[in-house]
Motif scaffolding. Sequence first.
Motif, short mmCIF file in Angstrom:
data_model
loop_
_atom_site.label_atom_id
_atom_site.label_comp_id
_atom_site.label_asym_id
_atom_site.label_seq_id
_atom_site.Cartn_x
_atom_site.Cartn_y
_atom_site.Cartn_z
N TRP A 126 0.85 -1.20 0.00
CA TRP A 126 0.00 0.00 0.00
C TRP A 126 0.88 1.24 0.00
O TRP A 126 1.78 1.37 0.81
CB TRP A 126 -0.95 -0.01 1.21
N PRO A 158 2.47 -1.45 4.05
CA PRO A 158 2.61 -0.08 3.55
C PRO A 158 4.06 0.15 3.12
O PRO A 158 4.97 -0.11 3.90
CB PRO A 158 2.28 0.79 4.76
N TYR A 167 5.22 10.15 6.78
CA TYR A 167 5.18 9.50 8.09
C TYR A 167 6.56 9.09 8.61
O TYR A 167 6.69 8.66 9.76
CB TYR A 167 4.29 8.25 8.03
N ARG A 174 -0.32 4.66 11.79
CA ARG A 174 -1.37 5.21 10.92
C ARG A 174 -1.34 4.59 9.52
O ARG A 174 -2.38 4.37 8.91
CB ARG A 174 -1.24 6.74 10.83
N VAL A 175 -0.17 4.27 9.04
CA VAL A 175 -0.11 3.65 7.71
C VAL A 175 -0.35 2.14 7.78
O VAL A 175 -0.97 1.56 6.89
CB VAL A 175 1.18 3.98 6.93
N TYR A 178 -3.95 1.84 8.02
CA TYR A 178 -4.55 2.17 6.72
C TYR A 178 -4.49 0.94 5.80
O TYR A 178 -5.47 0.55 5.16
CB TYR A 178 -3.78 3.35 6.12
N ARG A 181 -6.87 -1.75 6.96
CA ARG A 181 -8.25 -1.38 6.62
C ARG A 181 -8.52 -1.62 5.13
O ARG A 181 -9.56 -2.16 4.74
CB ARG A 181 -8.47 0.10 6.97
N ALA A 182 -7.55 -1.20 4.32
CA ALA A 182 -7.71 -1.37 2.87
C ALA A 182 -7.83 -2.86 2.53
O ALA A 182 -8.65 -3.26 1.69
CB ALA A 182 -6.54 -0.73 2.14
N ALA A 208 -9.26 -1.53 13.01
CA ALA A 208 -9.48 -1.07 11.63
C ALA A 208 -9.79 -2.24 10.70
O ALA A 208 -10.49 -2.08 9.71
CB ALA A 208 -8.26 -0.31 11.13
#
Length: 282
Positions: A126, A158, A167, A174-175, A178, A181-182, A208
Amino acid sequence: MEAYNNIGIKRRLRRFFRRNGRALIFAMDHGFEHGPTDFEENWEHIKPGIIIRKVVRAGVDGVMMLPGIARIAGEELIGKDVGLMVKLTSKTGLRPKEEWLMQDQLGFVEDAIKLGADAVAATVYWGSPYEGAMMRQFAEIASYAHDLGYPVVQFAYPRGPYINEKYGKKEDYRVVMYGARAAAEMGADMIKTYWTGSRETFAKVVDAASGVPVLLSGGAKTDNPVDFLKLVWEVIEAGGSGAVVGRNIFQRENPEPMIKALLRVIHRNEDPEEAAKAEGLI
Ligand SMILES: O=C(COP(=O)(O)O)[C@@H](O)[C@H](O)[C@H](O)COP(=O)(O)O
């Protein structure tokens, strides 16, 4: 048809999570993804049959490998209560550095099924410039596998220039959150990702993912086995569903005590030091 397929996915997922919804999965894709030098610490383990026999005997819940290793070492899994995850994307470290942010498909769902897989896996980096191509690859694998009732695991990592710029590191919660979640939003049935540095932040990654099991991607071998056991313990305390571990197992001369200690932490919430003592690691 849909209901039958979902039952297939659930049944096959249970082959990894059969004890209590948690799993220790042994990873062995390193000869391709990192190169055979990863085995130099314990060269005997370059032979898939030898290391797979040891980890299965020690009681891992599952093994993850590329199709060729599943062909070479598949005999070791016959009649054993262990899930097989076949990973269908990868990259070598030999390709030009500009292409390191892409994983390509190296096998097909049908081949994994012929090898007796209980799940297939694919990576998405990601944040990579090639994110779109890996999303499409994952979607194609997932659509086909789900149609046949097979779960799909996403290695949701990520990685990319914007992440570094904004970041600072790919392990920023946070990544990682992310990416998890994705992966959940894409329809992954299990997610493998990085440690975020603390129980609190990893718990957010688990949240998440909204019920899709999140497993730790092991990482480099720690000098002190207790340090790795403590990390896995934090993952479990954060609501994680276990770990997919390679180097912390196969780079040890005798992987069995480490596996047994990890199983104590993952399945019995045992204190890492106690688990290490019980298995003679310290
Ligand atoms: O995802 C992988 C590689 O990730 P990486 O590019 O090293 O961050 C796999 O090769 C491994 O299966 C995974 O890292 C688990 O193995 P260990 O990290 O525990 O050795």
